[in-house]
Design a protein around this motif. Structure first.
Motif, mmCIF file in Angstrom:
data_model
loop_
_atom_site.group_PDB
_atom_site.id
_atom_site.type_symbol
_atom_site.label_atom_id
_atom_site.label_comp_id
_atom_site.label_asym_id
_atom_site.label_seq_id
_atom_site.Cartn_x
_atom_site.Cartn_y
_atom_site.Cartn_z
ATOM 1 N N HIS A 188 36.345 1.939 56.321
ATOM 2 C CA HIS A 188 35.026 2.581 56.219
ATOM 3 C C HIS A 188 35.115 4.055 55.884
ATOM 4 O O HIS A 188 34.148 4.649 55.432
ATOM 5 N N VAL A 189 36.301 4.655 56.099
ATOM 6 C CA VAL A 189 36.454 6.089 55.825
ATOM 7 C C VAL A 189 36.127 6.380 54.355
ATOM 8 O O VAL A 189 35.493 7.390 54.037
ATOM 9 N N ILE A 190 36.533 5.479 53.482
ATOM 10 C CA ILE A 190 36.220 5.690 52.053
ATOM 11 C C ILE A 190 35.199 4.676 51.536
ATOM 12 O O ILE A 190 34.495 4.964 50.580
ATOM 13 N N ARG A 191 35.113 3.530 52.184
ATOM 14 C CA ARG A 191 34.136 2.539 51.740
ATOM 15 C C ARG A 191 32.703 3.079 51.890
ATOM 16 O O ARG A 191 31.881 2.937 50.994
ATOM 17 N N ASP A 192 32.467 3.737 53.038
ATOM 18 C CA ASP A 192 31.122 4.260 53.305
ATOM 19 C C ASP A 192 30.979 5.740 52.956
ATOM 20 O O ASP A 192 29.881 6.285 53.046
ATOM 21 N N HIS A 193 32.100 6.391 52.635
ATOM 22 C CA HIS A 193 32.045 7.841 52.390
ATOM 23 C C HIS A 193 32.923 8.178 51.193
ATOM 24 O O HIS A 193 34.087 8.563 51.355
ATOM 25 N N GLU A 194 32.367 8.056 50.031
ATOM 26 C CA GLU A 194 33.098 8.327 48.794
ATOM 27 C C GLU A 194 33.729 9.719 48.805
ATOM 28 O O GLU A 194 34.821 9.931 48.281
ATOM 29 N N TYR B 85 31.276 11.601 57.744
ATOM 30 C CA TYR B 85 32.315 11.087 58.637
ATOM 31 C C TYR B 85 33.546 11.979 58.525
ATOM 32 O O TYR B 85 34.057 12.206 57.422
ATOM 33 N N ARG C 88 30.876 7.102 42.599
ATOM 34 C CA ARG C 88 30.222 6.227 43.578
ATOM 35 C C ARG C 88 29.312 5.235 42.880
ATOM 36 O O ARG C 88 29.222 4.070 43.284
ATOM 37 N N ARG D 116 30.652 1.892 41.486
ATOM 38 C CA ARG D 116 30.901 0.729 42.346
ATOM 39 C C ARG D 116 29.760 -0.267 42.148
ATOM 40 O O ARG D 116 28.675 0.100 41.693
ATOM 41 N N GLU E 224 28.262 1.561 57.871
ATOM 42 C CA GLU E 224 27.873 2.338 59.043
ATOM 43 C C GLU E 224 26.630 3.174 58.705
ATOM 44 O O GLU E 224 26.389 3.484 57.540
ATOM 45 N N ARG F 277 25.755 9.449 57.698
ATOM 46 C CA ARG F 277 25.859 10.004 56.346
ATOM 47 C C ARG F 277 27.186 10.709 56.138
ATOM 48 O O ARG F 277 27.699 10.759 55.022
ATOM 49 N N THR G 250 34.715 13.930 44.642
ATOM 50 C CA THR G 250 33.573 13.029 44.545
ATOM 51 C C THR G 250 32.633 13.266 45.706
ATOM 52 O O THR G 250 33.035 13.740 46.758
ATOM 53 N N THR G 251 31.398 12.955 45.546
ATOM 54 C CA THR G 251 30.429 13.052 46.636
ATOM 55 C C THR G 251 29.771 11.695 46.789
ATOM 56 O O THR G 251 29.986 10.782 45.986
ATOM 57 N N ALA G 252 28.957 11.613 47.819
ATOM 58 C CA ALA G 252 28.314 10.324 48.093
ATOM 59 C C ALA G 252 27.451 9.862 46.915
ATOM 60 O O ALA G 252 27.273 8.674 46.698
ATOM 61 N N PRO H 21 32.790 1.649 61.985
ATOM 62 C CA PRO H 21 31.663 0.806 61.571
ATOM 63 C C PRO H 21 31.371 -0.233 62.653
ATOM 64 O O PRO H 21 32.233 -0.482 63.512
#
Lengths: 250, 267
Positions: free
Chosen positions: A155-161, B135, B11, B14, B130, B133, B4-6, B123
Motif C-alpha cells: 500500500h505504500v506505493i499502491r495507494d501513494h504514487e 502516508y 498515476r 494505471r 486505504e 491521502r 510523481t504525485t498522487a 491498509p
C-alpha cells in the motif's frame, strides 16, 4: 465437465479503459490463464496478456483476479463457483501498456539503485568459503521469481504514487536484507536501507508475504530483521556504546 | 527517477478503476474481529488498572504484578515483600507497571500489523485502498518510536519472569505451606507459559540472540537459540492472542476470587 464462466476483463491502453464482459467455456483442470488464452482464440484476438512458463516459475502472468494479486497460471478455475463472475485486471500499481500487460520498469529502476554484492577486497573469486548455516537464511530470498506482486500489493506505493521515488518496495528491501546477511558482503547497507530505500515506510502489514507465490516470509525473515539491523545502527544507544567500548565493527 | 504525485501523469496511466477494491471475499472480517478483540482487551485493561482487588489467597492478579505500592498492595502481593512506593502513593498499583507490558505489545511487530490494519486502516486488508491521502509510515514521529521495541522487550522479560514466579507461589496455601493446588494455580501456570512463549518469540529477541550475526557457524550456541526462537516466532501471532486471552482470564479470575464472586472448593 465443462461449463460457461462469466468473466469481466479490463481492456484498455495507458490507464484509460473499461471492464468488458465475456462468457467463455471452462474445462476441468484449467487455470485462469487457460481461459484467457481461450478468449484470445475465440472472442478477443487482440487481448494482451503477458505469460511465459505456465508453471508458476517465470513470474510473467501476474494479474489481479477478483481483486487479489495472483499468477494467472496458478489460479485454478475449480477455486471459483461456476456461477461466479470472475474479474481480471492488470496489476494496479504499475502503468498499463495494454489490457492486462503492465509496464514494470519501476522495479528494474529500483533494482539498479541497490549496490551489488561487495566482497572484501582481499578475498578473490574462488576463495569464498561459507557454511550452509551461514547462507541458508538468505537462500530463501533467492526463490523470488520477480512476479512483482509484492510490489503491487504494498500500500505504500499502491495507494501513494508519490512514495515511489523514496521506497524500493518489499522485493528490493528483501534484496538488501539478503546482501546484508551475506557472510562476505562488506557494504554498509543499514543506513541506506532506511535513508535511501525507504525501509521506514514499511509498516509490516504483511501483504507482501500474503501474496508471494513462492511463500517467502518476506516480512518476518527479511524486512523485520532488516528493521532490527537498522535499529542497531541508528536508534539503539546501547549498541552504539557497546561498539565503542569493545571496538566492535558495526 | 521522475518525481510523481498522487495526481501525476504516471498515476493516471494505471488502470483507472474507481472502486476501492474488487475483492469479493469477506476481507473486512479479519480487521473487524481484530478491532473488536483489541477493543475488548483495552476496555478490560482500563478497568483492571483501577481495580484494587489484587490478591486472592496465594494468587496475584497479573495486571497488578509486580505490586509495588505499600498503600494499595496487600502484604502477600508484594514482590519479595518489597514495596518501593511508600504510603504516599495511593493510586492503584497497576498504574505503575502497565505502561511496560502495554508498550511491549504496542510496539510489537505483530500488533503493529493488527492495529495498522484494523484501527488505522492502513491498509484494512491487502489490495483494499486505504482512506488516507498521505502516508509516511514509520519514518517520522511519533511512529519512528516503534524502534524502541527491544527496550520494552527487556522489561517484558522481567515481567514474564515475575508472572512465572507468581505462578510458582500459587502452589502455596494462604499460610505459606507448599502443596496447595487449585484451578487458579493451573490458570496462572498456563498464563505464565503463554506470556513467556509470546515474549521470547518476539522479533527483537530473535534478532538479539543471533539474528544480527552473519556467521551463524561461528556462534553455534546462539544459532541454536535462534532456531528455537524462530520456531516460537513463526507462531508469534497465535501466542500474542493466546497470551492476551490468558492474561485477561487469569486476572479476572483472581479479582473475582478476591471479591468473593468465585468461591468453590478447588478454586
Amino acid at each position: 465437465m465443462g461449463y460457461k464462466a462469466k468473466f469481466r476483463i479490463w481492456r484498455g491502453e495507458g490507464g484509460e479503459g473499461r471492464l468488458e464482459d465475456f462468457t467463455v467455456e471452462v474445462n476441468e483442470g484449467e487455470v485462469v490463464l487457460d481461459v484467457i488464452h481461450r478468449l484470445q482464440a475465440t472472442q478477443a484476438p487482440d487481448l494482451a496478456v503477458r505469460w511465459n512458463c505456465k508453471a508458476g516459475k517465470c513470474g510473467s502472468c501476474s494479474m489481479e483476479i477478483n481483486g487479489k494479486p495472483r499468477l494467472g497460471c496458478m489460479t485454478r478455475m475449480s477455486t471459483f463457483e461456476e456461477s461466479e463472475t470472475i474479474t481480471v485486471t492488470p496489476m494496479r500499481t504499475f502503468p498499463v501498456i495494454k489490457d492486462l500487460v503492465c509496464d514494470v520498469s519501476f522495479n528494474y529502476q529500483k533494482a539498479r539503485e541497490i549496490p551489488s554484492f561487495t566482497p572484501p577486497a582481499d578475498v578473490k573469486p574462488g576463495e569464498y568459503r561459507m557454511q550452509q548455516v551461514d547462507v541458508e537464511r538468505s537462500q530463501e530470498f533467492r526463490k523470488c521469481i520477480e512476479c512483482f506482486m509484492c510490489q503491487n500489493v504494498c500500500h505504500v506505493i499502491r495507494d501513494h504514487e508519490e512514495n515511489k521515488a523514496n521506497f524500493a518496495g518489499p522485493r528490493y528491501l528483501m534484496r538488501i536484507a539478503e546482501l546484508d546477511m551475506h557472510p562476505y558482503d562488506v557494504a554498509d547497507r543499514k543506513e541506506s536501507a532506511q535513508d535511501e530505500h525507504g525501509l521506514g515506510y514499511c509498516n509490516i502489514t504483511k501483504c507482501c508475504t500474503e501474496v508471494c507465490p513462492e511463500h517467502i516470509k518476506i516480512t518476518d525473515n527479511a524486512l523485520i530483521p532488516m528493521k532490527e539491523r537498522v535499529v542497531d545502527r541508528k536508534y539503539d544507544p546501547l549498541v552504539w556504546l557497546g561498539s565503542k567500548i569493545f571496538k566492535r565493527q558495526r | 527517477m521522475t518525481q510523481t504525485t498522487a495526481e501525476s501523469a504516471t498515476r493516471k496511466q494505471r488502470a483507472q478503476i474507481r472502486v476501492r477494491t474488487l475483492r469479493t471475499d469477506r476481507w473486512w472480517l479479519a480487521p473487524a474481529l481484530t478491532f473488536a478483540g483489541l477493543f475488548l482487551f483495552l476496555i478490560y485493561g482500563f478497568w483492571a488498572m483501577f481495580d484494587l482487588s489484587v490478591l486472592a489467597g496465594p494468587y496475584i492478579a497479573p495486571f497488578s504484578s509486580p505490586c509495588l505500592a505499600a498503600a494499595t498492595c496487600p502484604e502477600g502481593a508484594r514482590l519479595f515483600g518489597f514495596a518501593p512506593f511508600g504510603d504516599w502513593y495511593t493510586l492503584p498499583p497497576g498504574l505503575l507497571i502497565l505502561a511496560f507490558p502495554g508498550g511491549f505489545r504496542l510496539t510489537c511487530y505483530y500488533y503493529r500489523k493488527s492495529y495498522y490494519r484494523s484501527w488505522w486502516l492502513s491498509p484494512p486488508a491487502c489490495a483494499v485502498a486505504e482512506p488516507h491521502r498521505k502516508y509516511t509510515g514509520e519514518t517520522r514521529l511519533p511512529l519512528i518510536l516503534q524502534n524502541s521495541h527491544r527496550y520494552f522487550f527487556y522489561v517484558a522479560v522481567v515481567i514474564g519472569l515475575i508472572l512465572t514466579y507468581d505462578a510458582v507461589l500459587s502452589f502455596r496455601d494462604e499460610n505459606g505451606n507448599w502443596g496447595h493446588i487449585g484451578l487458579g494455580s493451573i490458570i496462572l501456570v498456563v498464563n505464565a507459559i503463554l506470556v513467556l512463549c509470546y515474549t521470547f518469540g518476539c522479533h527483537s529477541c530473535r534478532h538479539i540472540t543471533a539474528g544480527r550475526l552473519n556467521h551463524f557457524s561461528k556462534h553455534p550456541l546462539r544459532y541454536k537459540m535462534w532456531t528455537l526462537i524462530s520456531k516460537l516466532n513463526a507462531r508469534h501471532q497465535q501466542f500474542a492472542w493466546a497470551s492476551m486471552a490468558s492474561i485477561v482470564i487469569a486476572d479476572l479470575y483472581v479479582r473475582l476470587m478476591a471479591k468473593g464472586v468465585i468461591n468453590f472448593p478447588f478454586a
